[in-house]
Design an enzyme around this catalytic site. Structure first.
Site, PDB file in Angstrom:
ATOM      1  N   CYS A  34     -26.951   8.597  33.036  1.00 19.54           N
ATOM      2  CA  CYS A  34     -26.257   7.444  33.673  1.00 19.54           C
ATOM      3  C   CYS A  34     -25.665   7.823  35.017  1.00 19.54           C
ATOM      4  O   CYS A  34     -25.491   7.218  36.041  1.00 19.54           O
ATOM      5  CB  CYS A  34     -25.279   6.843  32.699  1.00 19.54           C
TER       6      CYS A  34
ATOM      7  N   HIS B 120     -19.051   3.383  34.876  1.00 17.67           N
ATOM      8  CA  HIS B 120     -18.855   4.636  35.204  1.00 17.67           C
ATOM      9  C   HIS B 120     -18.275   4.573  36.769  1.00 17.67           C
ATOM     10  O   HIS B 120     -18.974   3.863  37.454  1.00 17.67           O
ATOM     11  CB  HIS B 120     -20.073   5.835  35.317  1.00 17.67           C
TER      12      HIS B 120
END
Ligand code: A2P
Length: 337
Positions: free
Chosen positions: A131, A238
């Site tokens: 990710c 994130h």
């Protein structure tokens, strides 16, 4: 247009459920879906595409007799190591969200905005990157093309959802004053400089994934990269501080324009109005948000970026579904058999 059959392995998990949401939004040319998870979830009913689907147990014969064309896997590396080759041997193209196959030289590692053409080289398994790597390379590829990157320093601030349901639950438990079950320390009101396991060189596996995967996706082993990855008490999204050093000189306004025009990138960069990317505003978005763009005055040609994305969407489910869409269009155009 031909209709395809798609399997989802790990359909009950954090990313598996997001697969279903993204597939529902994007309406691929699909005839039948098949949902698989562990024996624990077999028989679970999941509403999807206006129907009720029953989760089936993943086992060695579960793909038989279903004419499945594509299988999206997100059930952990162990499951992928065992079952992706079984699916591939049955002429199913696996798009795998785990780390199991990413560095295998026979497996393309794909971010559709960066290296879609690598899909053409697949031998039955295509890997979806980590990710944190995905959102970074979406922002960095157009800059590498224009200014040639020499060195990258990654520092990440990663959400608990990146650790699946168990990570998410640990933050909820921490908020209630309960001890963690997934992480080695409390994540609530804390930061853990520890994602995945520690390796002999002192880096974590997450850090080494970012370093190695960036080079593979960008197709440039000469890039010099270092990384520090940190879990923070954020549920979704994130964030990354990325310091980049270039071979060539650059004009800051032009660099911003390069990013503004890059596929999949949204510029959010107006500090005077307190405008910069933040995880709470990227939730449920498919794009990568870039801001705080400023010259690194400590080197001849360098820049600092702040890059934020929804880790379960662009960092996992969306990117995997985008790979499936590309694969289908390559099939439709006759570029792939
Ligand atoms: P299950 O719900 O039956 O345990 P997450 O990362 O959010 O925890 O999700 C993991 C996903 O992987 C879930 O769908 C989980 O199914 C699935 N899974 C875990 N282990 C296995 C296994 N051995 N076989 C099949 N699916 C598995």
């Amino acid at each position: 247009m031909k209709k395809y059959n798609i399997a989802i392995v790990g359909a009950t998990g954090m990313v598996g459920r997001k697969f279903l949401q993204v597939l529902e939004e994007r309406q691929l040319p699909v005839e039948n879906y098949y949902l698989f998870a562990s024996a624990r979830s077999a028989g679970t009913k999941i509403p999807f595409m206006g129907r009720e689907y029953t989760v089936e147990e993943l086992n060695e014969t579960c793909f038989d007799g279903k004419d499945i064309h594509i299988a999206l896997f997100s059930a952990g590396a162990g499951v992928s190591l065992k079952y992706a080759p079984i699916a591939a041997s049955k002429n199913i193209v696996v798009i795998d969200n785990s780390s199991a196959w990413r560095m295998d030289e026979n497996v393309p590692l794909v971010v559709p905005e960066v290296n879609p053409q690598d899909i053409l080289k697949h031998k039955g398994i295509i890997a979806n990157p980590n990710c944190s790597t995905i959102q970074a390379v979406v922002a960095l590829k157009p800059l590498h093309d224009r200014y040639k990157i020499k060195r990258i320093v990654y520092s990440t601030y990663q959400a608990v959802s990146g650790a699946g349901m168990a990570g998410y639950t640990d933050l909820e438990r921490g908020i209630q004053g309960e001890p963690p079950q997934k992480f080695p320390h409390p994540i609530f009101a804390n930061c853990l400089p520890h994602i995945d396991v520690f390796l002999e060189n002192g880096y974590t596996k997450e850090e080494m994934k970012m370093i190695q995967e960036t080079k593979k996706i960008m197709g440039d082993q000469s890039l010099r990269i270092t990384a520090t990855t940190v879990r923070v008490p954020v549920f979704h999204g994130h964030s990354e501080s990325i310091n980049v050093e270039f071979e060539k000189d650059f004009d800051l306004n032009e660099l911003k324009q390069v990013l503004a025009n890059a596929p999949g990138v949204v510029l959010v960069d107006d500090p005077a109005s307190n405008c910069y990317p933040m995880p709470i505003y990227t939730q449920d978005k498919d794009e990568v948000f870039v801001g705080r763009i400023r010259r690194d005055e400590s080197v001849d040609s360098g820049v600092n970026l702040w890059v934020v994305a929804d880790n379960v969407r662009k960092g996992a489910a969306t990117n995997t579904v985008q790979i499936a869409q590309r694969l289908i269009s390559y099939w439709e155009d006759g570029e792939l058999e």
